[in-house]
Structure formats: structure tokens, C-alpha cells
Design an enzyme around this catalytic site. Structure first.
Site, PDB file in Angstrom:
ATOM      1  N   CYS A 218      -2.854   8.642   3.205  1.00 34.17           N
ATOM      2  CA  CYS A 218      -2.490   8.105   1.891  1.00 34.17           C
ATOM      3  C   CYS A 218      -3.577   8.398   0.872  1.00 34.17           C
ATOM      4  O   CYS A 218      -3.305   8.913  -0.203  1.00 34.17           O
ATOM      5  CB  CYS A 218      -2.233   6.611   2.007  1.00 34.17           C
ATOM      6  SG  CYS A 218      -3.531   5.737   2.868  1.00 34.17           S
TER       7      CYS A 218
ATOM      8  N   GLU B 130       0.887  -1.177   0.000  1.00 34.84           N
ATOM      9  CA  GLU B 130       0.000   0.000   0.000  1.00 34.84           C
ATOM     10  C   GLU B 130       0.914   1.213   0.000  1.00 34.84           C
ATOM     11  O   GLU B 130       1.480   1.560   1.033  1.00 34.84           O
ATOM     12  CB  GLU B 130      -0.890   0.010   1.245  1.00 34.84           C
ATOM     13  CG  GLU B 130      -1.826  -1.170   1.369  1.00 34.84           C
ATOM     14  CD  GLU B 130      -3.042  -1.067   0.456  1.00 34.84           C
ATOM     15  OE1 GLU B 130      -3.144  -0.091  -0.315  1.00 34.84           O
ATOM     16  OE2 GLU B 130      -3.879  -1.982   0.505  1.00 34.84           O
TER      17      GLU B 130
HETATM   18  P1  NAD Z   1       8.391   5.176   4.456  1.00 31.62           P
HETATM   19  O1  NAD Z   1       8.377   4.360   3.217  1.00 31.62           O
HETATM   20  O2  NAD Z   1       9.474   6.160   4.625  1.00 31.62           O
HETATM   21  O3  NAD Z   1       8.441   4.246   5.734  1.00 31.62           O
HETATM   22  C1  NAD Z   1       7.484   3.244   5.972  1.00 31.62           C
HETATM   23  C2  NAD Z   1       8.109   2.145   6.802  1.00 31.62           C
HETATM   24  O4  NAD Z   1       9.102   1.455   6.039  1.00 31.62           O
HETATM   25  C3  NAD Z   1       8.819   2.619   8.068  1.00 31.62           C
HETATM   26  O5  NAD Z   1       8.478   1.722   9.116  1.00 31.62           O
HETATM   27  C4  NAD Z   1      10.282   2.496   7.708  1.00 31.62           C
HETATM   28  O6  NAD Z   1      11.133   2.282   8.809  1.00 31.62           O
HETATM   29  C5  NAD Z   1      10.269   1.276   6.826  1.00 31.62           C
HETATM   30  N1  NAD Z   1      11.415   1.179   5.921  1.00 31.62           N
HETATM   31  C6  NAD Z   1      12.250   2.138   5.510  1.00 31.62           C
HETATM   32  N2  NAD Z   1      13.147   1.660   4.620  1.00 31.62           N
HETATM   33  C7  NAD Z   1      12.868   0.351   4.472  1.00 31.62           C
HETATM   34  C8  NAD Z   1      13.396  -0.698   3.656  1.00 31.62           C
HETATM   35  N3  NAD Z   1      14.426  -0.480   2.832  1.00 31.62           N
HETATM   36  N4  NAD Z   1      12.818  -1.900   3.721  1.00 31.62           N
HETATM   37  C9  NAD Z   1      11.758  -2.129   4.523  1.00 31.62           C
HETATM   38  N5  NAD Z   1      11.218  -1.181   5.319  1.00 31.62           N
HETATM   39  C10 NAD Z   1      11.757   0.045   5.292  1.00 31.62           C
HETATM   40  O7  NAD Z   1       6.953   5.868   4.501  1.00 31.62           O
HETATM   41  P2  NAD Z   1       6.407   6.925   5.573  1.00 31.62           P
HETATM   42  O8  NAD Z   1       7.088   8.233   5.299  1.00 31.62           O
HETATM   43  O9  NAD Z   1       6.429   6.354   6.933  1.00 31.62           O
HETATM   44  O10 NAD Z   1       4.873   7.038   5.151  1.00 31.62           O
HETATM   45  C11 NAD Z   1       4.390   7.996   4.261  1.00 31.62           C
HETATM   46  C12 NAD Z   1       4.068   7.359   2.929  1.00 31.62           C
HETATM   47  O11 NAD Z   1       3.225   6.234   3.121  1.00 31.62           O
HETATM   48  C13 NAD Z   1       3.289   8.279   2.014  1.00 31.62           C
HETATM   49  O12 NAD Z   1       3.793   8.168   0.705  1.00 31.62           O
HETATM   50  C14 NAD Z   1       1.884   7.726   2.053  1.00 31.62           C
HETATM   51  O13 NAD Z   1       1.096   7.998   0.925  1.00 31.62           O
HETATM   52  C15 NAD Z   1       2.128   6.282   2.231  1.00 31.62           C
HETATM   53  N6  NAD Z   1       0.968   5.638   2.848  1.00 31.62           N
HETATM   54  C16 NAD Z   1       0.235   4.778   2.095  1.00 31.62           C
HETATM   55  C17 NAD Z   1      -0.891   4.189   2.629  1.00 31.62           C
HETATM   56  C18 NAD Z   1      -1.732   3.252   1.830  1.00 31.62           C
HETATM   57  O14 NAD Z   1      -2.599   2.581   2.379  1.00 31.62           O
HETATM   58  N7  NAD Z   1      -1.520   3.133   0.537  1.00 31.62           N
HETATM   59  C19 NAD Z   1      -1.254   4.464   3.942  1.00 31.62           C
HETATM   60  C20 NAD Z   1      -0.478   5.343   4.689  1.00 31.62           C
HETATM   61  C21 NAD Z   1       0.649   5.914   4.124  1.00 31.62           C
END
Ligand code: NAD
Length: 475
Positions: free
Chosen positions: A283, A249
Site C-alpha cells: 500500500c 487503510e
Molecule cells: P479489496 O478492497 O478488493 O479487498 C479487501 C478485503 O475486503 C477482502 O477481504 C475482500 O473480501 C473484502 N471485501 C470485498 N468487498 C467487500 C465489501 N463490500 N464489504 C466489506 N468487505 C469487502 O482490496 P485488495 O485488492 O485485497 O487489496 C489491495 C488494495 O488494498 C490496494 O488498493 C492497496 O493499496 C490497499 N492496501 C492498503 C493498505 C493500507 O494500509 N492503507 C495496506 C494494504 C493494501
């Protein structure tokens, strides 16, 4: 394994999960920027131990059967409800979202609802062939160990979206909360663990490397990931190594199209909250709004009026319904995008600047118009309280604009004519198209994106299937 039935105070709940004084990483109150807790910093070795415990617990958990697991999920929902207020307060401090409005208390309510729905949703074997040629059916078995990696915007609700169906289907789960919001997630996991057997649900709180370690772990069978598209791509690369199944997502840049026959006053409140829910850090929020020229000025005026009347402030103040940006990086993104839009001729109708009197990370609720496709505020995900409104004259152009980006989480069409709205909806490239609303979710209605917004579905029967492996029994 017996849940406290009395509501704990926020401090007691925090002390159950935070690192001892002098250890861990400082976590700031998003509104006041004061240190309010210390997150334990788990390492890759802790991650290995958590995955091993999840692996060991999985056969026993699966063997309990759906009925007993569902009963435990209902008890888990009871436990969350009993601690909803301290959890909401912790969430409000850590994430910044107000207690009231569609924010922290609402998020805790959703956690209980999604737990109960996952518990109650049946997933029966599907009979594929049953005739003189033979009998074949499809059954759904647990995948095994699920890694649940979450973002910081709706950390508890999105955590439950990943945890509840996974547990329901007989998987065990290792959760990796966002490094921005670890304490509220650890607290919720502790509350759930008051009723769940050992090893079934573990949280590992660490930096991005721990997320990467979980995604690449050889003993993880499925990754449920919600976060940015950039991280989603890295997880796809890791899955080449461990062949983990993925639900991704990812980011969105949802378009809304207001058709010429819409009534600006009638739709303004729903448009506003479609865009500004969780102060825009959602999101599937409305992130660019295309409005027909004939009603453009009326829609903009109605939105600006609501923006100016909607209280923003510290989350723990009962009056606030909009809050700060959660972190400095996101605040900088929003400020930069709005400044850039202004420099390119965008007209700020309201807001358009920080709100320093409220605190370091507050940005005024902002409506910008006289912008076009190609302006970064329109084309990239702002994830904050700033909505660009774009004027159009031909609905075909608005549809083309909505579809031109590599994002496809949600979209919406606004009209007094439902049939016409449905015809336009059918032309939009998004996992969900709402009509006269934006962002409403239901635990039985599948949710997921297309294009750069990822793949896989959550919620309802489809959500259960995505945390299971299909097996054909033939003969
Ligand atoms: P992010 O991708 O920076 O981080 C998300 C998670 O991934 C964190 O827990 C982080 O520690 C982890 N992470 C970081 N690098 C990683 C790697 N290489 N491998 C695995 N995990 C890793 O996102 P964010 O800034 O926390 O969230 C904001 C983004 O999320 C926005 O783009 C938003 O649109 C999206 N979002 C999407 C949904 C949806 O349902 N589609 C819901 C909420 C947020």
C-alpha cells in the site's frame, strides 16, 4: 489452549485449517499455479455464529484486565515465532512473496513484533481537569466486537495490525481474510488460538459477500479495514446502518520527490526497495517518482542497474527476493498500465514485459521514464513491479504533482539537506512523509492515510485508542 512448542511442518499446519478433499475452494501456489490447498468457504450463517461467539466471549475477555491479556498476547507472539517457518512457507506459496528479502520471513518477524508492542504499550487514563472546579478524566474502554477485513498483499502482518491492538484493548475479533490469501491467515489464527480463550478470535473465510456481511453486521461495533478505496467507500455506506466505528487503510499512490542535491548512488538502493518491496504490491510503496532534471538520468540508470541485478523467482527458492504478482487480475492491471505507458511514448529503461520463463504471473522489474502526469501508470495505483519516473525542473511543480491525486497514504523527499527536505515534506498531503527512505514502519509510530487513502490511525498509543471508546469520568 496450550501451544505446540515444536515447529510443525507446513503440511500439518495446512491440514489444520484447510477444507477436506473435494470440498472448499482451490487455492493456487502463486508462483507455480498448482493447487496447493483448499480454503473452507464459510457462509453468512457461519459469520453470524462467529459474531455471536465473539459477543459472548467479549465480557470475559475484557474482565481479564490488561495485564493478563498482555501476557496472553506475549504467549501468542511466542507461538507465532515457534511456527514462523511453516507459516512463512505457506504465505510464500499462497501470496507468492519470497521467503527472503523484505518478504515472508520478514512478515512473520513483524507479526511477533507488533503483537509484543501492542501487549506492552500502556494506555493510561488522561486527567483533563483536576482543580477546584472538579476532576475529570478520560478512560478507554473496549469497543466490543471488532470485524477485521484484510487484503492479500501482507495478509498476516496486516491481520496482526488489526487483531493485536483490538485484543489488547479487551475487544474480541472476527477476521475476514482476503479470498486470495485465506489459508495463511487461517493458519496464523489457528496458531494464535492455541493460546487464546475460545471465541476471542475467529476467522471466517469467504468471498466478498462475507466481508460485506461482516461490515454491515448489526452486532459488530468496529471495523478495521485494509483494502481498496472502492471497498472502503462501501464499508462507509454499511456503517450508516450499524454505526460501526471505522478505521480505513485504503489504497495509495505514493509520490517520491528527489531534490537536485540528492546523491543518486547513495539513495538508489532505498529508492528501489521503497518502490519494489513485496514486488510493488504494498500500500505505502513508492508508486511514482519525481526526479529533478539535473540528476534524472543518473537516478534512472542506478535504479535500472539494481532492477536488473535483483533476483526474481519462485518464493520458496532461497535466492529469490522478488516474486510473481499474486493474482491474475493484478497481473493484468500491471501489464495493461505498462503497455499503455509505452503506447503514449513512455521509454522502458528495463523490464516492460512479462517473464513467462519464470511462470504465468511474473512480470519483469520495470522502470519507465519519459512519462508525465495524466498517464494512467502515473495516476492510478499499479500495485506491482513497475515504477514510472517523471522528470521535473521546478520543485513547486513536483509538489503540485505529488498532491494532485485523491490519495494520501505516504510520500517521500530525497535530499542531502535535511532541513530543505523537511520544508518540502511539510507541503505534501500524506499521512506519512519519509525523508531519504520510503515505507519504513515502526510499531510505536502511528500510520494512516488522508484523502482517498482513508482515515484513522494504527500503531502505538493512537492505534490502541482507535480500537477503544473514550469515556469521561467526571466528579
Ligand atoms: P479489496 O478492497 O478488493 O479487498 C479487501 C478485503 O475486503 C477482502 O477481504 C475482500 O473480501 C473484502 N471485501 C470485498 N468487498 C467487500 C465489501 N463490500 N464489504 C466489506 N468487505 C469487502 O482490496 P485488495 O485488492 O485485497 O487489496 C489491495 C488494495 O488494498 C490496494 O488498493 C492497496 O493499496 C490497499 N492496501 C492498503 C493498505 C493500507 O494500509 N492503507 C495496506 C494494504 C493494501
Amino acid at each position: 489452549m496450550s501451544a505446540p512448542t515444536q515447529t510443525l511442518d507446513e503440511r500439518t499446519l495446512l491440514d489444520r485449517v484447510q477444507a477436506p478433499a473435494g470440498e472448499g475452494r482451490e487455492i493456487l501456489d502463486a508462483a507455480t499455479r498448482e493447487v496447493f490447498g483448499r480454503a473452507p468457504v464459510h457462509t453468512v450463517a457461519d459469520l453470524d455464529a462467529a459474531v455471536a461467539a465473539a459477543r459472548a466471549a467479549q465480557p470475559g475477555w475484557a474482565a481479564l484486565g490488561h495485564e493478563r491479556r498482555s501476557a496472553l498476547l506475549h504467549r501468542a507472539a511466542d507461538a507465532v515465532e515457534a511456527q514462523a517457518e511453516p507459516l512463512a512457507r505457506l504465505l510464500s506459496r499462497e501470496q507468492g512473496k519470497p521467503l527472503n528479502g523484505p518478504n515472508a520471513r520478514f512478515e512473520l518477524g513483524a507479526c511477533a513484533t507488533w503483537l509484543r508492542t501492542a501487549a506492552d504499550t500502556p494506555l493510561e487514563p488522561e486527567v483533563l481537569v483536576d482543580d477546584e472546579t472538579g476532576h475529570a478524566e478520560l478512560v478507554y474502554r473496549p469497543v466490543g466486537v471488532v470485524g477485521a477485513i484484510g487484503p492479500w498483499n501482507w495478509p498476516l502482518m496486516i491481520g496482526i495490525w488489526q487483531i493485536a491492538p483490538s485484543l489488547r484493548m479487551g475487544n474480541t475479533v472476527v477476521v475476514k481474510p482476503s479470498e486470495h490469501t485465506p489459508l495463511s491467515v487461517l493458519a496464523m489464527v489457528a496458531v494464535l488460538n492455541d493460546v487464546l480463550p475460545d471465541g476471542v478470535l475467529t476467522a471466517v473465510s469467504g468471498e466478498r459477500e462475507v466481508g460485506a456481511g461482516l461490515a454491515a453486521h448489526p452486532d459488530v461495533d468496529k471495523i478495521m479495514f485494509t483494502g481498496s478505496t472502492a471497498t472502503g467507500r462501501k464499508i462507509i455506506e454499511s456503517s450508516a446502518g450499524n454505526l460501526a466505528r471505522l478505521t480505513l487503510e485504503l489504497g495509495g499512490n505514493d509520490a517520491g520527490i528527489v531534490l537536485p542535491d540528492a546523491d543518486p548512488q547513495a539513495i538508489a538502493q532505498d529508492l528501489f526497495w521503497g518502490a519494489f518491496i513485496n514486488t510493488g504490491q504494498t500500500c505505502a510503496a513508492l508508486k511514482r517518482l519525481y526526479v529533478h532534471d539535473s540528476i534524472h538520468d543518473d537516478v534512472v540508470a542506478a535504479l535500472a542497474e539494481i532492477a536488473e541485478a535483483t533476483p526474481m523467482g519462485r518464493g520458496l527458492d532461497e535466492d529469490s527476493v522478488l516474486g510473481p504478482l499474486q493474482n491474475a487480475q493484478q497481473y493484468d492491471i500491471v501489464r495493461r498500465l505498462v503497455d499503455d505507458a509505452k503506447a503514449r511514448g513512455g521509454r522502458v529503461v528495463t523490464g516492460g514485459e512479462p517473464a513467462p520463463e519464470l511462470g504465468e504471473l511474473f512480470y519483469r522489474t520495470t522502470i519507465v521514464t519519459d512519462v508525465t502526469d495524466g498517464v494512467p501508470l502515473v495516476d492510478s495505483e499499479q500495485f506491482g513491479p513497475a515504477l514510472p519516473v517523471i522528470r521535473y525542473t521546478d520543485v513547486d511543480d513536483a509538489v503540485a504533482s505529488a498532491n494532485r491525486l485523491d490519495a494520501g497514504l505516504g510520500a517521500s523527499v530525497w535530499s542531502s539537506d535535511r532541513d530543505e527536505a523537511r520544508r518540502v515534506a511539510a507541503r505534501l498531503e500524506a499521512g506519512t512523509v519519509w525523508i531519504n527512505q520510503h515505507g519504513g514502519l515502526h510499531p510505536m509510530v502511528p500510520f494512516g492515510g488522508v484523502k482517498g487513502s482513508g482515515y484513522g490511525l494504527e500503531f502505538g498509543v493512537e492505534g490502541l485508542k482507535s480500537v477503544a471508546v473514550p469515556q469521561v469520568i467526571s466528579g
